[in-house]
Write a protein that holds these residues in place. Sequence first.
Motif, short mmCIF file in Angstrom:
data_model
loop_
_atom_site.label_atom_id
_atom_site.label_comp_id
_atom_site.label_asym_id
_atom_site.label_seq_id
_atom_site.Cartn_x
_atom_site.Cartn_y
_atom_site.Cartn_z
N THR A 37 0.82 -1.21 0.00
CA THR A 37 0.00 0.00 0.00
C THR A 37 0.85 1.26 0.00
OG1 THR A 37 -0.17 -0.23 2.40
CG2 THR A 37 -2.01 -1.08 1.08
N ALA A 38 2.11 1.11 -0.35
CA ALA A 38 3.03 2.25 -0.30
C ALA A 38 2.65 3.35 -1.28
CB ALA A 38 4.46 1.76 -0.57
N LEU A 39 2.22 2.97 -2.47
CA LEU A 39 1.88 3.99 -3.47
C LEU A 39 0.72 4.86 -2.99
CD1 LEU A 39 2.17 2.00 -6.82
CD2 LEU A 39 3.77 3.65 -5.86
N GLU A 40 -0.28 4.21 -2.38
CA GLU A 40 -1.41 4.97 -1.86
C GLU A 40 -0.95 5.94 -0.77
OE1 GLU A 40 -3.25 1.02 -3.19
OE2 GLU A 40 -1.32 1.81 -2.53
N ALA A 41 -0.01 5.46 0.06
CA ALA A 41 0.50 6.31 1.13
C ALA A 41 1.19 7.55 0.56
CB ALA A 41 1.46 5.53 2.01
N VAL A 42 1.93 7.36 -0.51
CA VAL A 42 2.60 8.51 -1.13
C VAL A 42 1.55 9.49 -1.65
CG1 VAL A 42 4.06 9.25 -3.05
CG2 VAL A 42 4.67 7.23 -1.73
N GLN A 43 0.53 8.96 -2.29
CA GLN A 43 -0.50 9.84 -2.84
C GLN A 43 -1.23 10.57 -1.73
OE1 GLN A 43 -2.72 7.02 -5.14
NE2 GLN A 43 -1.24 7.01 -6.82
N THR A 44 -1.50 9.86 -0.64
CA THR A 44 -2.27 10.45 0.47
C THR A 44 -1.46 11.50 1.22
OG1 THR A 44 -3.47 8.39 0.72
CG2 THR A 44 -3.56 9.93 2.57
N ARG A 45 -0.19 11.17 1.53
CA ARG A 45 0.62 12.03 2.38
C ARG A 45 1.27 13.18 1.62
NH1 ARG A 45 -0.96 10.85 7.51
NH2 ARG A 45 -0.93 8.59 7.87
N ALA A 46 1.46 12.99 0.30
CA ALA A 46 2.07 14.03 -0.54
C ALA A 46 3.33 14.61 0.10
CB ALA A 46 1.05 15.15 -0.80
N PRO A 47 4.35 13.78 0.30
CA PRO A 47 5.54 14.28 1.00
C PRO A 47 6.39 15.15 0.09
CG PRO A 47 5.89 12.03 0.25
CD PRO A 47 4.47 12.37 -0.09
N ASP A 48 7.26 15.92 0.73
CA ASP A 48 8.28 16.68 -0.01
C ASP A 48 9.47 15.79 -0.34
OD1 ASP A 48 7.30 19.07 2.29
OD2 ASP A 48 6.97 19.31 0.13
N VAL A 49 9.74 14.84 0.55
CA VAL A 49 10.83 13.89 0.36
C VAL A 49 10.33 12.50 0.79
CG1 VAL A 49 13.17 13.20 1.01
CG2 VAL A 49 12.61 15.64 0.80
N LEU A 50 10.72 11.50 0.03
CA LEU A 50 10.39 10.12 0.38
C LEU A 50 11.67 9.40 0.79
CD1 LEU A 50 8.49 7.64 0.46
CD2 LEU A 50 9.00 7.31 -1.97
N VAL A 51 11.65 8.79 1.98
CA VAL A 51 12.74 7.92 2.41
C VAL A 51 12.20 6.50 2.32
CG1 VAL A 51 14.32 7.30 4.25
CG2 VAL A 51 13.66 9.70 3.94
N LEU A 52 12.78 5.71 1.44
CA LEU A 52 12.19 4.43 1.04
C LEU A 52 13.16 3.27 1.28
CD1 LEU A 52 9.94 2.85 -0.50
CD2 LEU A 52 11.12 3.50 -2.62
N ASP A 53 12.72 2.30 2.06
CA ASP A 53 13.52 1.10 2.29
C ASP A 53 13.32 0.15 1.12
OD1 ASP A 53 13.52 -1.64 4.67
OD2 ASP A 53 15.19 -0.67 3.64
#
Lengths: 122, 462
Positions: A37-53
Amino acid sequence: MAGRVLLIEDEPNIIEAIRFILSRDGWHVDIHSNGLTALEAVQTRAPDVLVLDVMLPGRSGYDILTDLRADPATRALPVLMLTARGQKADRELALRSGADRFMTKPFANDDVLAAVRELAGG
Amino acid sequence: MAKTALTGTRVRARRLDLGLRQADLAKAVGISASYLNLIEHNRRRIGGKVLGDLAAALQIDPANLTEGADSTLVQGLREVAGAFQPLLGRRPELGQTDEPFAGLSHAQPRPATLPTPPEPSEDLADRFPGWAAQVVVQHRRIADLEATVATLSDRMSHDPHLAAALHDILSSVTAIRSTSSILTGDQQPDPAWQTRFQRNIHEESARLAQASQSLAGYLDRAAEAGPGTATPQEELEAWLAARDWHLPELEEPAPDIAALADTAGFKTPQARDFAQDWLQRAHQLARVLPLDRLADDLAEGWPEPSALAHRFDVPVAHVLRRLAALPPSLSPSPVGLLSSDGAGALVFRRPIDGFPLPRIGAGCPLWPLYEALRRPDQPRAATVELPEALTRRFHVYAAAETRVPGTFAQPAVIEATMLILPHRTAAEGPARLVGSACRVCPRAACAARREPSILALTRDSF
């Protein structure tokens, strides 16, 4: 406040440490731990920077990043990729997948902080 | 020893060893100095009286002038030259020389009176056998070390237990490092956070200790089982290898397979059970393809597997597996065998020299093994070439079989098998260029590559 960071990582104590240092630096930190569900989280949170494991439950960070870069809405999202595998091949794969920066674990807190600041344009 | 075109070279070397002038030797033998010069530069073949007279004058047995370098050594040098061809970007120096035909166009026929010039490998082996042997030994040692590195790296990349253990360890170390850095940094967190982080360090330390012990135990078990025998499959393969891949007990009408598995000395019950299943299948093959009915077919070399399958009314895959389980005395040549499950993972490996096999996971996507997996009704045969050296060619036969028929609820369980035989003729004609596994394959531009290679990629011959 410095900006918004989304941390996609499933190790609780790593999450806590990174969130602490970024929050202390003024960043608002959202956490997500599931690769599916990571893609949805990115869309929902709209971050300025993503730190991704890379190693996530359900889906690898490489695949998530590839999809992010295929979406015009997230193509330019700055991404710092974290992984326990630091071979040259892994670095090249991360960059090919679209990572802006690549950092191997264990990392230095200051390096993560500096990378996030740099990616946010600060 | 091979006869070579280097008699003149040996004449010259012996003359120089004795401190003789060319003119003096020529006079002693009754020939002109210019003729002797041509002889010494291998531009004139000699025999009979002239050879005998020269040998006498040089105080040496004539055979010592005509017998060439060890053919094994020459072949070794050719392998070295072939191995460097991709790096140098040109064909190895086989049969090339810049004398005495400099100036002759390729359209001009070679004068019939002039002997074939010596091959550089042959020349090197003959003149400097010690150094030539060193070159060959070092090349083979380098190849062995590369294979070891590739195997170890392959294990690190593809052993799921090892990968999981290392991931656990690195995650714990990361959490500990990051957390302790916060606690010892200039900006001290408040007491509540300090307590929380101390607890986190404690948790991760315990996890790290457990993961480390688990990894140490795993590696210890692997070490106790012997090199490369960490899985039940590897234990079985190691045991079979020690038995030369043939078990006479299975040729009996009613062998005690359980007892055979029990006495094999497997380290784990899983390996023992895995072996028992394999032994049962192998015994069934021995019953339907008995040795006494195969011996005549094998007397003239490897029989065509589909012909045998038709004659015995068995699947081709059964013939392939049976041919890889013959007594060494009946095998016309070394043989290798691979079996793959429906996911492409190798479930059985009988290695053959020159055809490296990946330790875990799937092999080269271009193997006919996988073609057979995709088309279980169509056996495959091909000549394949490995990237290690120009002369590493093999002839392979591949076929698939349905181990468990499919139902409306479950798909069929398919297994593919590939028999690997050394190529019988010289390395000529077309061959399919394949590798061992992508991670250790040097073919840079392969369309079928599924992951980067750990080896420095060289110029590709595709």
